[in-house]
Design a protein around this motif. Structure first.
Motif, PDB file in Angstrom:
ATOM      1  N   SER A  88       0.827  -1.206   0.000  1.00 55.55           N
ATOM      2  CA  SER A  88       0.000   0.000   0.000  1.00 55.55           C
ATOM      3  C   SER A  88       0.861   1.256   0.000  1.00 55.55           C
ATOM      4  N   LEU A  89       0.301   2.302  -0.540  1.00 53.32           N
ATOM      5  CA  LEU A  89       0.890   3.638  -0.487  1.00 53.32           C
ATOM      6  C   LEU A  89      -0.244   4.640  -0.364  1.00 53.32           C
ATOM      7  N   ARG A  90       0.058   5.778   0.234  1.00 54.37           N
ATOM      8  CA  ARG A  90      -0.909   6.865   0.253  1.00 54.37           C
ATOM      9  C   ARG A  90      -0.264   8.107  -0.342  1.00 54.37           C
ATOM     10  N   LEU A  91      -0.868   8.609  -1.379  1.00 49.46           N
ATOM     11  CA  LEU A  91      -0.400   9.836  -2.008  1.00 49.46           C
ATOM     12  C   LEU A  91      -1.157  11.026  -1.425  1.00 49.46           C
ATOM     13  N   SER A  92      -0.457  12.131  -1.325  1.00 49.29           N
ATOM     14  CA  SER A  92      -1.065  13.375  -0.855  1.00 49.29           C
ATOM     15  C   SER A  92      -0.875  14.456  -1.904  1.00 49.29           C
ATOM     16  N   CYS A  93      -1.818  15.363  -1.941  1.00 45.30           N
ATOM     17  CA  CYS A  93      -1.725  16.510  -2.839  1.00 45.30           C
ATOM     18  C   CYS A  93      -2.179  17.744  -2.069  1.00 45.30           C
ATOM     19  N   ALA A  94      -1.209  18.590  -1.758  1.00 43.60           N
ATOM     20  CA  ALA A  94      -1.513  19.836  -1.070  1.00 43.60           C
ATOM     21  C   ALA A  94      -1.854  20.895  -2.107  1.00 43.60           C
ATOM     22  N   CYS A 112      -1.710  14.869  -9.486  1.00 40.79           N
ATOM     23  CA  CYS A 112      -2.902  15.488  -8.926  1.00 40.79           C
ATOM     24  C   CYS A 112      -3.456  16.466  -9.948  1.00 40.79           C
ATOM     25  N   ASN A 113      -4.770  16.531 -10.046  1.00 42.94           N
ATOM     26  CA  ASN A 113      -5.416  17.381 -11.044  1.00 42.94           C
ATOM     27  C   ASN A 113      -6.536  18.192 -10.418  1.00 42.94           C
ATOM     28  N   CYS A 114      -6.629  19.436 -10.873  1.00 47.40           N
ATOM     29  CA  CYS A 114      -7.724  20.302 -10.454  1.00 47.40           C
ATOM     30  C   CYS A 114      -8.330  20.924 -11.711  1.00 47.40           C
ATOM     31  N   ASN A 115      -9.629  20.804 -11.833  1.00 43.02           N
ATOM     32  CA  ASN A 115     -10.349  21.460 -12.915  1.00 43.02           C
ATOM     33  C   ASN A 115     -11.217  22.534 -12.290  1.00 43.02           C
ATOM     34  N   MET A 143     -11.597  17.710  -8.395  1.00 42.95           N
ATOM     35  CA  MET A 143     -10.268  17.240  -8.023  1.00 42.95           C
ATOM     36  C   MET A 143     -10.116  15.783  -8.424  1.00 42.95           C
ATOM     37  N   GLY A 144      -8.902  15.403  -8.763  1.00 38.47           N
ATOM     38  CA  GLY A 144      -8.713  14.018  -9.137  1.00 38.47           C
ATOM     39  C   GLY A 144      -7.249  13.629  -9.214  1.00 38.47           C
ATOM     40  N   TRP A 145      -7.050  12.366  -9.504  1.00 37.70           N
ATOM     41  CA  TRP A 145      -5.721  11.804  -9.706  1.00 37.70           C
ATOM     42  C   TRP A 145      -5.671  11.140 -11.087  1.00 37.70           C
ATOM     43  N   PHE A 156     -13.362  25.807 -13.115  1.00 41.71           N
ATOM     44  CA  PHE A 156     -14.044  26.594 -14.146  1.00 41.71           C
ATOM     45  C   PHE A 156     -13.534  26.240 -15.539  1.00 41.71           C
ATOM     46  N   GLY A 157     -13.291  24.954 -15.761  1.00 45.76           N
ATOM     47  CA  GLY A 157     -12.885  24.474 -17.079  1.00 45.76           C
ATOM     48  C   GLY A 157     -11.398  24.551 -17.349  1.00 45.76           C
ATOM     49  N   ARG A 158     -10.636  25.111 -16.437  1.00 48.78           N
ATOM     50  CA  ARG A 158      -9.190  25.204 -16.636  1.00 48.78           C
ATOM     51  C   ARG A 158      -8.512  24.099 -15.830  1.00 48.78           C
ATOM     52  N   GLU A 159      -7.556  23.409 -16.470  1.00 47.57           N
ATOM     53  CA  GLU A 159      -6.867  22.287 -15.845  1.00 47.57           C
ATOM     54  C   GLU A 159      -5.564  22.751 -15.185  1.00 47.57           C
ATOM     55  N   TYR A 160      -5.338  22.208 -13.997  1.00 46.66           N
ATOM     56  CA  TYR A 160      -4.086  22.446 -13.296  1.00 46.66           C
ATOM     57  C   TYR A 160      -3.514  21.090 -12.898  1.00 46.66           C
ATOM     58  N   TRP A 161      -2.173  21.010 -12.920  1.00 44.44           N
ATOM     59  CA  TRP A 161      -1.494  19.744 -12.634  1.00 44.44           C
ATOM     60  C   TRP A 161      -0.375  19.949 -11.630  1.00 44.44           C
ATOM     61  N   GLY A 162      -0.156  18.918 -10.818  1.00 44.54           N
ATOM     62  CA  GLY A 162       1.021  18.905  -9.973  1.00 44.54           C
ATOM     63  C   GLY A 162       2.205  18.402 -10.776  1.00 44.54           C
ATOM     64  N   GLN A 163       3.336  18.295 -10.098  1.00 46.17           N
ATOM     65  CA  GLN A 163       4.569  17.887 -10.776  1.00 46.17           C
ATOM     66  C   GLN A 163       4.676  16.378 -10.938  1.00 46.17           C
ATOM     67  N   GLY A 164       3.835  15.650 -10.215  1.00 44.19           N
ATOM     68  CA  GLY A 164       3.834  14.196 -10.319  1.00 44.19           C
ATOM     69  C   GLY A 164       4.696  13.534  -9.260  1.00 44.19           C
ATOM     70  N   THR A 165       4.314  12.319  -8.899  1.00 47.39           N
ATOM     71  CA  THR A 165       5.095  11.522  -7.957  1.00 47.39           C
ATOM     72  C   THR A 165       5.152  10.091  -8.486  1.00 47.39           C
TER      73      THR A 165
END
Length: 115
Positions: free
Chosen positions: A17-23, A95-98, A34-36, A100-109
């Motif tokens: 198991s692993l647990r990922l976090s997204c601040a 990690c992903n955030c949408n 929000m999503g992965w 108002f239709g605009r996508e944002y991404w984290g750097q990835g793990t």
């Protein structure tokens, strides 16, 4: 400005198991989807799970029953609990955030599952 910072990846044996976090900063959870997502070597990025603004959670079939999305609104953090990991889960997880239709991404793990 939206910023997403993932953590929690690593190397684990199959069945582990692993647990990922997204601040998240600059995000209003109630107005964001929000999503992965994940991207394996040589493959396209694919959705793992997302939660709509209405609170509906959608998982891709391959992780149903093994992965669990959760969030802590007080900490502005979302999580991905991954259990019974399989070698085919090996990928960079984003990690992903949408908002108002605009996508944002984290750097990835990186998540690597050995057989």
């Amino acid at each position: 400005q939206v910023q997403l910072v993932e953590s929690g990846g690593g190397l684990v044996q199959a069945g582990g198991s692993l647990r990922l976090s997204c601040a998240a900063s600059g995000v209003i959870f109630s107005r964001s989807r929000m999503g992965w997502y994940r991207q394996a070597p040589g493959k396209q990025r694919e959705m793992v799970v997302y939660v709509t603004t209405a609170g509906a959670t959608v998982y891709t079939d391959s992780v149903k029953g093994r992965f669990t999305f959760s969030r802590d609104n007080a900490k502005n953090t979302v999580y991905l609990q991954m259990d019974n990991l399989k070698p085919e889960d090996t990928a960079v997880y984003y990690c992903n955030c949408n908002l108002f239709g605009r996508e944002y991404w984290g750097q990835g793990t990186q998540v690597t599952v050995s057989s």
